[in-house]
Scaffold this active site. Structure first.
Site, PDB file in Angstrom:
ATOM      1  N   SER A 104       0.150  -4.776  42.450  1.00  0.00           N
ATOM      2  CA  SER A 104       0.058  -5.796  41.414  1.00  0.00           C
ATOM      3  C   SER A 104      -0.919  -5.381  40.319  1.00  0.00           C
ATOM      4  O   SER A 104      -0.704  -4.397  39.627  1.00  0.00           O
ATOM      5  CB  SER A 104      -0.331  -7.133  42.043  1.00  0.00           C
ATOM      6  OG  SER A 104      -0.332  -8.169  41.094  1.00  0.00           O
ATOM      7  N   ASP A 243       1.667  -8.803  34.252  1.00  0.00           N
ATOM      8  CA  ASP A 243       0.796  -7.992  35.097  1.00  0.00           C
ATOM      9  C   ASP A 243       1.553  -6.761  35.587  1.00  0.00           C
ATOM     10  O   ASP A 243       2.702  -6.525  35.194  1.00  0.00           O
ATOM     11  CB  ASP A 243       0.213  -8.818  36.255  1.00  0.00           C
ATOM     12  CG  ASP A 243       1.245  -9.205  37.299  1.00  0.00           C
ATOM     13  OD1 ASP A 243       2.459  -9.135  37.020  1.00  0.00           O
ATOM     14  OD2 ASP A 243       0.844  -9.582  38.415  1.00  0.00           O
ATOM     15  N   ASP A 245       3.075  -5.665  38.321  1.00  0.00           N
ATOM     16  CA  ASP A 245       4.379  -5.732  38.988  1.00  0.00           C
ATOM     17  C   ASP A 245       5.283  -6.779  38.368  1.00  0.00           C
ATOM     18  O   ASP A 245       6.359  -7.066  38.895  1.00  0.00           O
ATOM     19  CB  ASP A 245       4.218  -5.959  40.498  1.00  0.00           C
ATOM     20  CG  ASP A 245       3.500  -7.253  40.833  1.00  0.00           C
ATOM     21  OD1 ASP A 245       2.736  -7.757  40.000  1.00  0.00           O
ATOM     22  OD2 ASP A 245       3.691  -7.776  41.957  1.00  0.00           O
TER      23      ASP A 245
END
Length: 451
Positions: A104, A243, A245
């Site tokens: 992430s 962000d 991902d």
């Protein structure tokens, strides 16, 4: 090699690079085999769907994990490069359990795995703990026919499905800045927003897991500056900031001002309740009071969850909620198998802006009612002791609960202090009707935390 600390409350996440990694390809292989056992995946029939982000370590780590799954006789459908919400889509569309390799918003030397059951349903923290136990003691298994790996490109189906939920046809032509932060939105944005309905101004769309322009964490204000500047420079209608991902999306209005995720949650909740009056909306413990006020005023029901995608998704399923939102810009939709998707939230915002002749700042103004501190993180050695210290200091000043850390609620303010699910941090959030009250409570609580 696996260090137990990579197993968090919601997912798996840890350092894979450098002189002191927390897990490696052998560990990923063991985790793959453990996932088969803990999730009771059947051999022969069915499969596990696997996706990965653009981090340098993702291809070898995902390949080792897949080999671990195959070694237990379970088939794998490899969808290759994918945003996390594209993996949730694959799990729902194919009705298969899934694994997404991503860390992430964490730095480039991290990697991780987000897991789900068939239909994008969340796994539990207990299941993650059991996977940790089994992976740490995993032994090779002989006499099992290996599973089969196949590849499938689901990006076109993902884009088509999103457009079936939100149709941008007929909107006024918007000028939109989109900052992918060199993350997976650079892969999905052209497929979803590459049509003629928008004038798209892309920032950092090249996939680069070293994140050369800014860290892929839109919760940090400095990571929004490029998009804010681009909105003003290009006189854009709004900006989307994703962000790493691409399962989260922050919104910036036409003035270059950040729209709080709570305001976006309230706006989309209002739109969804107009389609299904009386429906249930989920928010987390530190989402603005505005959300519950809007939901109640418009006849909906509100359910409050702990912070974290597994907890919110479980609440979405339990209450058949139509929509859910978190302060961190995770947005969940029943029509998306109850999973979080930043891209679908972006489409809802684009549709609202495109069907109105008013600027976005005016559309969201009624959903921004309180002054908020934003999330303030402090590295501490004893999280429980400090929460108890804060509780004692606020003992006679409001109602307290421990649903998620410590929350103290006054008549027109609240303070929440909670441990991070992924890092050794204590997180502070404060909200109040006036900025003066918010700032006073923020400074008082920070003093207690950092004493």
């Amino acid at each position: 090699m696996i260090k137990r600390g990579i197993f968090k409350a919601n997912d798996i996440r840890g350092v894979t690079e450098g002189s002191d990694p927390e897990w490696d390809a052998a560990g990923a292989h063991a985790i793959g085999a453990a996932v088969v056992e803990v999730l009771s995946l059947s051999t022969g029939a069915g499969a596990l769907v696997v996706g990965r982000d653009m981090r340098t370590s993702s291809p070898p780590m995902a390949a080792a994990f897949i080999d671990g799954v195959l070694s237990r006789g379970v088939n794998v459908i490899d969808i290759g490069l994918s945003s996390t919400d594209q993996l949730w889509f694959a799990s729902g569309w194919l009705d298969l359990p899934g694994a997404m390799f991503t860390a992430s918003h964490n730095p480039s030397d991290y990697n991780g795995i987000k897991l789900c059951l068939a239909g994008a349903k969340p796994i539990t923290s207990a299941a993650l703990a059991e996977i940790a136990d089994r992976a740490s003691a995993m032994e090779s298994l002989s006499g099992v026919a290996p599973g089969q790996r196949s590849e499938q490109d689901l990006l076109p189906a993902y884009a088509d499905y999103l457009h079936s939920l939100v149709d941008l046809t007929g909107i006024r032509r918007l000028r939109v800045v989109a900052d992918a932060g060199n993350g997976m939105a650079g892969y999905t944005l052209p497929a979803v927003l590459g049509g003629d309905d928008l004038e798209l101004i892309g920032l950092f769309l090249d996939l680069d897991g070293s994140f050369p322009n800014h860290p892929p964490n839109p919760l940090e204000p400095e990571n929004l500056l490029d998009a804010q500047q681009a909105v003003r420079h290009h006189a854009a209608d709004l900006a989307l900031v994703f962000d790493g991902d691409a399962d989260r999306c922050f919104i910036i209005d036409e003035r270059g001002e950040v729209v709080s995720p709570s305001a976006i949650t309230a706006m989309i909740a209002s739109q969804e309740l107009a389609h299904e009056p009386g429906a249930t909306i989920v928010c987390n413990k530190i989402t603005s009071r505005t959300v519950s006020e809007v939901v109640s005023a418009e006849g909906g029901k509100i359910v409050v969850s702990r912070v974290g995608h597994t907890f919110v998704k479980a609440a979405m399923a339990e209450h058949n909620a139509i929509f859910g939102g978190e302060h961190s810009a995770h947005y969940y939709f029943r029509d998306f198998w109850g999973a979080d998707t930043g891209m679908l939230a972006a489409l809802h915002v684009l549709a609202a802006a495109g069907h109105s002749d008013r600027p976005l700042s005016e559309l969201v103004a009624r959903f921004e009612r309180y002054a908020a501190s934003g999330e303030i993180n402090t590295l501490v050695s004893d999280q429980q002791m400090i929460m108890d210290r804060v509780a004692a200091a606020f003992a006679d000043r409001g109602e307290q609960d421990r649903l998620d850390g410590l929350t103290v609620s006054g008549p027109d303010w609240w303070v929440n202090v909670r441990p991070s699910n992924t890092e050794p941090l204590l997180r502070l959030n404060v909200e109040a009707a006036s900025r003066e009250t918010m700032e006073a409570l923020r400074e008082e609580t920070l003093g207690l935390i950092r004493a």
